[in-house]
Write an enzyme that holds these catalytic residues in place. Sequence first.
Site, PDB file in Angstrom:
ATOM      1  N   ARG A  25       0.887  -1.180   0.000  1.00  0.00           N
ATOM      2  CA  ARG A  25       0.000   0.000   0.000  1.00  0.00           C
ATOM      3  C   ARG A  25       0.913   1.214   0.000  1.00  0.00           C
ATOM      4  O   ARG A  25       1.724   1.407   0.928  1.00  0.00           O
ATOM      5  CB  ARG A  25      -0.902   0.004   1.225  1.00  0.00           C
ATOM      6  CG  ARG A  25      -1.575   1.353   1.454  1.00  0.00           C
ATOM      7  CD  ARG A  25      -2.660   1.302   2.493  1.00  0.00           C
ATOM      8  NE  ARG A  25      -3.830   0.616   1.978  1.00  0.00           N
ATOM      9  CZ  ARG A  25      -5.048   0.658   2.543  1.00  0.00           C
ATOM     10  NH1 ARG A  25      -5.233   1.351   3.650  1.00  0.00           N
ATOM     11  NH2 ARG A  25      -6.059   0.026   2.014  1.00  0.00           N
TER      12      ARG A  25
ATOM     13  N   HIS B  45      -7.679   1.093  -6.219  1.00  0.00           N
ATOM     14  CA  HIS B  45      -7.807   0.196  -5.054  1.00  0.00           C
ATOM     15  C   HIS B  45      -8.462  -1.113  -5.532  1.00  0.00           C
ATOM     16  O   HIS B  45      -9.610  -1.413  -5.174  1.00  0.00           O
ATOM     17  CB  HIS B  45      -8.646   0.875  -3.974  1.00  0.00           C
ATOM     18  CG  HIS B  45      -8.549   0.247  -2.623  1.00  0.00           C
ATOM     19  ND1 HIS B  45      -7.706  -0.818  -2.339  1.00  0.00           N
ATOM     20  CD2 HIS B  45      -9.202   0.524  -1.446  1.00  0.00           C
ATOM     21  CE1 HIS B  45      -7.850  -1.158  -1.072  1.00  0.00           C
ATOM     22  NE2 HIS B  45      -8.736  -0.367  -0.511  1.00  0.00           N
TER      23      HIS B  45
ATOM     24  N   GLN C   5     -10.172  -3.906  -3.137  1.00  0.00           N
ATOM     25  CA  GLN C   5     -11.468  -3.517  -2.570  1.00  0.00           C
ATOM     26  C   GLN C   5     -12.597  -3.829  -3.546  1.00  0.00           C
ATOM     27  O   GLN C   5     -13.644  -4.361  -3.160  1.00  0.00           O
ATOM     28  CB  GLN C   5     -11.455  -2.006  -2.254  1.00  0.00           C
ATOM     29  CG  GLN C   5     -12.778  -1.511  -1.703  1.00  0.00           C
ATOM     30  CD  GLN C   5     -13.102  -2.109  -0.347  1.00  0.00           C
ATOM     31  OE1 GLN C   5     -12.303  -2.021   0.568  1.00  0.00           O
ATOM     32  NE2 GLN C   5     -14.263  -2.729  -0.197  1.00  0.00           N
TER      33      GLN C   5
ATOM     34  N   ASP D 110     -17.864   6.989  -0.745  1.00  0.00           N
ATOM     35  CA  ASP D 110     -16.591   6.850  -0.027  1.00  0.00           C
ATOM     36  C   ASP D 110     -16.342   8.154   0.719  1.00  0.00           C
ATOM     37  O   ASP D 110     -17.023   9.161   0.487  1.00  0.00           O
ATOM     38  CB  ASP D 110     -15.460   6.540  -1.026  1.00  0.00           C
ATOM     39  CG  ASP D 110     -14.174   6.083  -0.344  1.00  0.00           C
ATOM     40  OD1 ASP D 110     -14.201   5.823   0.883  1.00  0.00           O
ATOM     41  OD2 ASP D 110     -13.134   6.002  -1.018  1.00  0.00           O
TER      42      ASP D 110
ATOM     43  N   CYS E  51     -16.528   1.342   1.251  1.00  0.00           N
ATOM     44  CA  CYS E  51     -15.368   0.475   1.506  1.00  0.00           C
ATOM     45  C   CYS E  51     -14.851   0.594   2.931  1.00  0.00           C
ATOM     46  O   CYS E  51     -14.092  -0.271   3.382  1.00  0.00           O
ATOM     47  CB  CYS E  51     -14.262   0.765   0.496  1.00  0.00           C
ATOM     48  SG  CYS E  51     -13.499   2.386   0.683  1.00  0.00           S
TER      49      CYS E  51
ATOM     50  N   ARG F 207     -13.147  -8.851   1.716  1.00  0.00           N
ATOM     51  CA  ARG F 207     -11.742  -8.520   1.438  1.00  0.00           C
ATOM     52  C   ARG F 207     -10.878  -9.749   1.696  1.00  0.00           C
ATOM     53  O   ARG F 207      -9.967 -10.069   0.937  1.00  0.00           O
ATOM     54  CB  ARG F 207     -11.266  -7.360   2.335  1.00  0.00           C
ATOM     55  CG  ARG F 207     -11.908  -6.018   2.070  1.00  0.00           C
ATOM     56  CD  ARG F 207     -11.494  -5.461   0.734  1.00  0.00           C
ATOM     57  NE  ARG F 207     -10.048  -5.310   0.594  1.00  0.00           N
ATOM     58  CZ  ARG F 207      -9.335  -4.267   1.040  1.00  0.00           C
ATOM     59  NH1 ARG F 207      -9.941  -3.265   1.640  1.00  0.00           N
ATOM     60  NH2 ARG F 207      -8.027  -4.200   0.849  1.00  0.00           N
TER      61      ARG F 207
HETATM   62  N1   CP Z   1     -11.121  -0.182   2.689  1.00  0.00           N
HETATM   63  C1   CP Z   1      -9.850  -0.239   3.091  1.00  0.00           C
HETATM   64  O1   CP Z   1      -8.919  -0.393   2.272  1.00  0.00           O
HETATM   65  O2   CP Z   1      -9.671  -0.193   4.434  1.00  0.00           O
HETATM   66  P1   CP Z   1      -8.300   0.054   5.184  1.00  0.00           P
HETATM   67  O3   CP Z   1      -7.798   1.426   4.795  1.00  0.00           O
HETATM   68  O4   CP Z   1      -8.639  -0.038   6.658  1.00  0.00           O
HETATM   69  O5   CP Z   1      -7.310  -1.010   4.781  1.00  0.00           O
END
Ligand code: CP
Length: 308
Positions: free
Chosen positions: A107, A134, A137, A225, A266, A294
């Site tokens: 990430r 992303h 997700q 979001d 998400c 997830r």
């Molecule tokens: N939705 C998501 O990626 O959550 P986090 O940022 O907690 O990993």
Amino acid sequence: MNHFLDIHTTDAKDLRSIIDTAQAMKTARNGRPKGTKDDDQPLAGRMVALIFEKPSTRTRISFDVGVRQMGGETMVLSGADMQLGHGETIADTARVLSRYVDLIMIRTFEEATLLEMAEYADVPVINGLTNRTHPCQIMADVMTFEEHRGPIADKKVVWSGDGNNVFASFAHAAGQFGFDLTFTGPETLDPEPAWFEYCAGKGRPITVQRDPVKAVTDADLVVTDTWVSMHDPQSARERRHNQLRPYQVNEALMKHAKDDALFMHCLPAHRDDEATSAVMDGPHSVIFDEAENRLHAQKAVMRYCLGV
Ligand code: CP
């Protein structure tokens, strides 16, 4: 070996296979305590590096648990604690990590970092979110929709709010899974032109409708979001809130969607900003199924990457 860098750069047949594998693995685990291993142990003897340059709850924990359920081991690394955060190049980091681990999930901020990691790594690299996309997700979101409502193909999906990185992966999924995507939000926060071009090229042009009520009418799925993403400056917070307030997903807006429409977010959410608690905890909401999926979707992504 396969990287999993984005939905639009992964073959559509492989995406379908990942969703099917995820659902089968979830079903196979039905009722089993979370800490127990799967019957299949495809990651036995494998080490997975989970690198985070940004905060995470769901991505971090679901990858970690998923690897363990499949018999592998993880090391969770903060970019700031690695030499990566002190000037070592991404290319050198990728080559070094490839000598120690079998799979890298990262990430990070810039998409260029992810792509350079994938270019120089000898092991698969998974995109755990960048400022631009992303994909993990949205694989979980497609799985969640289909679990509740059957095939997502030709359904009407409406995104209300900021045209951000999560929207981008929804746009990619619209092209690959063949659903109709509508964007409703202020012009100042429109998605990247590249995603409009991508969807048009796939024969699924994104509809833009500035009026959220018109946009949501007859929707099968409504998604939103956070109004201020991790990479947005906090100084933009008030301006963004003012621009996005008309696009809040609340009960009045959801009434215009189909009676059996689903609501997704998400997470993490800022309750009663982008969506009201009444919607998040209401009958349309599948937000915690998304979070659970997830785990299952990413287990299938890892199997795809390693070919196991
Ligand atoms: N939705 C998501 O990626 O959550 P986090 O940022 O907690 O990993």
